[in-house]
Design a protein around this motif. Structure first.
Motif, PDB file in Angstrom:
ATOM      1  N   LYS A 262       0.821  -1.214   0.000  1.00 42.14           N
ATOM      2  CA  LYS A 262       0.000   0.000   0.000  1.00 42.14           C
ATOM      3  C   LYS A 262       0.854   1.262   0.000  1.00 42.14           C
ATOM      4  O   LYS A 262       0.560   2.222  -0.731  1.00 42.14           O
ATOM      5  N   ASP A 263       1.882   1.302   0.814  1.00 44.15           N
ATOM      6  CA  ASP A 263       2.713   2.499   0.933  1.00 44.15           C
ATOM      7  C   ASP A 263       4.039   2.368   0.193  1.00 44.15           C
ATOM      8  O   ASP A 263       4.982   3.110   0.470  1.00 44.15           O
ATOM      9  N   ILE A 275       4.234   0.152 -16.942  1.00 44.04           N
ATOM     10  CA  ILE A 275       3.135   1.125 -17.019  1.00 44.04           C
ATOM     11  C   ILE A 275       2.834   1.565 -18.456  1.00 44.04           C
ATOM     12  O   ILE A 275       1.923   2.351 -18.673  1.00 44.04           O
ATOM     13  N   MET A 276       3.571   1.039 -19.432  1.00 46.82           N
ATOM     14  CA  MET A 276       3.433   1.519 -20.809  1.00 46.82           C
ATOM     15  C   MET A 276       2.089   1.153 -21.426  1.00 46.82           C
ATOM     16  O   MET A 276       1.410   0.205 -21.005  1.00 46.82           O
ATOM     17  N   SER A 317      10.976  -1.325 -30.350  1.00 42.71           N
ATOM     18  CA  SER A 317       9.907  -0.568 -29.712  1.00 42.71           C
ATOM     19  C   SER A 317       8.815  -1.519 -29.223  1.00 42.71           C
ATOM     20  O   SER A 317       8.327  -2.360 -29.990  1.00 42.71           O
ATOM     21  N   VAL A 318       8.457  -1.392 -27.923  1.00 44.26           N
ATOM     22  CA  VAL A 318       7.481  -2.324 -27.338  1.00 44.26           C
ATOM     23  C   VAL A 318       6.260  -1.620 -26.754  1.00 44.26           C
ATOM     24  O   VAL A 318       5.293  -2.267 -26.360  1.00 44.26           O
ATOM     25  N   GLY A 319       6.273  -0.291 -26.690  1.00 42.09           N
ATOM     26  CA  GLY A 319       5.151   0.443 -26.131  1.00 42.09           C
ATOM     27  C   GLY A 319       5.464   1.912 -26.007  1.00 42.09           C
ATOM     28  O   GLY A 319       6.525   2.371 -26.465  1.00 42.09           O
ATOM     29  N   VAL A 320       4.546   2.661 -25.393  1.00 39.06           N
ATOM     30  CA  VAL A 320       4.771   4.082 -25.176  1.00 39.06           C
ATOM     31  C   VAL A 320       4.359   4.453 -23.754  1.00 39.06           C
ATOM     32  O   VAL A 320       3.515   3.787 -23.146  1.00 39.06           O
ATOM     33  N   VAL A 321       4.981   5.507 -23.245  1.00 41.29           N
ATOM     34  CA  VAL A 321       4.621   6.058 -21.943  1.00 41.29           C
ATOM     35  C   VAL A 321       4.327   7.540 -22.130  1.00 41.29           C
ATOM     36  O   VAL A 321       5.148   8.272 -22.699  1.00 41.29           O
ATOM     37  N   ASP A 322       3.173   7.970 -21.657  1.00 37.46           N
ATOM     38  CA  ASP A 322       2.850   9.394 -21.653  1.00 37.46           C
ATOM     39  C   ASP A 322       2.358   9.774 -20.250  1.00 37.46           C
ATOM     40  O   ASP A 322       2.367   8.945 -19.332  1.00 37.46           O
ATOM     41  N   ARG A 323       1.947  10.991 -20.097  1.00 34.66           N
ATOM     42  CA  ARG A 323       1.525  11.446 -18.770  1.00 34.66           C
ATOM     43  C   ARG A 323       0.324  10.666 -18.251  1.00 34.66           C
ATOM     44  O   ARG A 323       0.208  10.411 -17.053  1.00 34.66           O
ATOM     45  N   ALA A 324      -0.576  10.268 -19.141  1.00 36.12           N
ATOM     46  CA  ALA A 324      -1.763   9.507 -18.729  1.00 36.12           C
ATOM     47  C   ALA A 324      -1.358   8.152 -18.132  1.00 36.12           C
ATOM     48  O   ALA A 324      -1.948   7.711 -17.140  1.00 36.12           O
ATOM     49  N   CYS A 325      -0.349   7.507 -18.743  1.00 31.19           N
ATOM     50  CA  CYS A 325       0.145   6.230 -18.212  1.00 31.19           C
ATOM     51  C   CYS A 325       0.676   6.415 -16.797  1.00 31.19           C
ATOM     52  O   CYS A 325       0.429   5.584 -15.905  1.00 31.19           O
ATOM     53  N   VAL A 326       1.420   7.491 -16.591  1.00 33.56           N
ATOM     54  CA  VAL A 326       2.018   7.755 -15.282  1.00 33.56           C
ATOM     55  C   VAL A 326       0.935   8.029 -14.244  1.00 33.56           C
ATOM     56  O   VAL A 326       0.974   7.508 -13.126  1.00 33.56           O
ATOM     57  N   ILE A 327      -0.056   8.840 -14.618  1.00 30.43           N
ATOM     58  CA  ILE A 327      -1.139   9.185 -13.688  1.00 30.43           C
ATOM     59  C   ILE A 327      -1.906   7.927 -13.264  1.00 30.43           C
ATOM     60  O   ILE A 327      -2.200   7.726 -12.074  1.00 30.43           O
ATOM     61  N   ARG A 328      -2.184   7.038 -14.234  1.00 34.79           N
ATOM     62  CA  ARG A 328      -2.879   5.789 -13.915  1.00 34.79           C
ATOM     63  C   ARG A 328      -2.060   4.941 -12.951  1.00 34.79           C
ATOM     64  O   ARG A 328      -2.592   4.359 -11.997  1.00 34.79           O
ATOM     65  N   LEU A 330       0.130   5.911 -10.760  1.00 35.27           N
ATOM     66  CA  LEU A 330       0.187   6.515  -9.427  1.00 35.27           C
ATOM     67  C   LEU A 330      -1.167   6.475  -8.720  1.00 35.27           C
ATOM     68  O   LEU A 330      -1.238   6.209  -7.521  1.00 35.27           O
ATOM     69  N   ILE A 331      -2.244   6.692  -9.460  1.00 33.62           N
ATOM     70  CA  ILE A 331      -3.581   6.708  -8.858  1.00 33.62           C
ATOM     71  C   ILE A 331      -3.981   5.306  -8.404  1.00 33.62           C
ATOM     72  O   ILE A 331      -4.600   5.133  -7.359  1.00 33.62           O
ATOM     73  N   ASP A 332      -3.586   4.295  -9.169  1.00 27.48           N
ATOM     74  CA  ASP A 332      -3.931   2.909  -8.807  1.00 27.48           C
ATOM     75  C   ASP A 332      -3.342   2.537  -7.454  1.00 27.48           C
ATOM     76  O   ASP A 332      -3.802   1.596  -6.808  1.00 27.48           O
TER      77      ASP A 332
END
Length: 333
Positions: A262-263, A275-276, A317-328, A330-332
């Protein structure tokens, strides 16, 4: 390689009888037997060459008993323990002594240094037991003392050293015999937090050079995340879940594991490939990042531009990371 299959340890006057009864039962619950304690229950795992395998659990979970079973400091009640294909439980006394002297070294929580011997002689002790000539063992001990950052302290006694320095001596002593496997039984738990972090960093530095096969016992999940290539979470003598740090954080098996993660510092644990998003729908813009880069390193890169990062593994190349990926990600948490 270390391979353990169906390891049991039962303390009490008739452990074999209790094992026979428990092993035949279908229940996976915590069973009670008068005057007996089932410390390790049907544990199986393997540790690959050069891997650091962490066993993590609360006090009383059975983790320290398990690691002591690996070299029969504590005699297992049942199961098979293979080190480089040799069954430890079938070894005679002489073969077992050779295993402990040459192939497997252990680092304990309480340091276990000889107070009447200098640092140099403490580090050389294992070689002395093996009958190595004094000049040769001192030369080897000095190499290990320098390796752990204690050059200049070789003629001091343990009482003249801080706790962290004493644990470095214990680590140097374990390394001096050049073992194939290192076993750590909560080696840093008695140290102050700052010294503990320094010793964790030191162990990671040494492992990046020596690539020793290691089993590391801890009750600290942050330490497990930092040190382990894979982590086993133990409860009531069993392994609840085994996996890479980011696997435990992203896919906890049950509420017990979920409480531990959790923490967790997700930015330090999760990597780009964890997270990609899929490649489809994104155009390449030349910004790439390796799959094993951690999230904390991605954040400043994404702060520079709205454009996504293409994740690559072995140049593909296997995927992409954008800000939305990062937010998901962290929020999860």
């Amino acid at each position: 390689m270390l391979v353990c299959t169906a390891i049991w340890k039962i303390f009490g006057p008739a452990p074999e009888q209790v094992y026979a009864a428990v092993a035949s039962e279908a229940s996976t619950g915590k069973l009670a037997y008068p005057d007996h304690v089932i410390a390790v229950r049907d544990v199986s795992f393997e540790v690959r060459k050069g891997e650091t395998f962490v066993v993590m659990g609360l006090s009383g979970s059975g983790k320290s008993t398990l690691v002591r079973c690996l070299t029969r400091l504590t005699e297992p009640t049942a199961g098979e323990i293979l080190i480089e294909g040799q069954d430890v439980r079938r070894m005679n006394d002489e073969t077992l002594r050779n295993l402990r002297r040459h192939k497997v070294s252990m680092v304990f929580q309480n340091f276990g240094l000889l107070p009447h011997r200098r640092v140099l002689d403490n580090v050389a002790y294992g070689l002395e037991v093996c009958g190595v000539d004094r000049r040769i063992r001192h030369a080897r001990a000095m190499q290990m003392i320098e390796l752990v950052g204690l050059k200049g302290w070789e003629h001091q006694y343990p009482r003249q050293l801080s706790g962290g320095m004493q644990q470095r001596v214990g680590l140097a002593r374990a390394l001096a015999v050049n073992p194939d496997i290192l076993l750590f039984d909560e080696p840093f738990s008695a140290l102050d937090p700052l010294i503990r972090r320094e010793m964790q960093d030191e162990l990671l530095r040494l492992q990046s050079t020596l690539h020793k096969t290691s089993v590391f016992i801890t009750h600290d999940f942050a330490e497990a995340l930092k040190i382990g290539d894979r982590i086993a979470i133990m409860k009531d003598g069993r392994f609840v879940q085994v996996g890479a740090p980011q696997e435990l954080v992203l896919q906890p098996k049950d509420d017990y594991v979920r409480a531990f993660v959790k923490d967790a510092p997700r930015a330090k644990v999760l990597t780009a490939d964890a997270i990609m998003c899929p490649l489809s729908g994104f155009a390449s813009n030349g910004r790439t990042v390796a799959a094993d880069v951690h999230l904390e390193a991605l954040l400043p890169m994404l702060a520079e531009s709205d454009a996504p990062l293409t994740v690559t593994r072995d140049g593909v190349s296997v995927g992409v990371v954008d800000r939305a990926c990062v937010i998901r990600a962290l929020i999860d948490g």
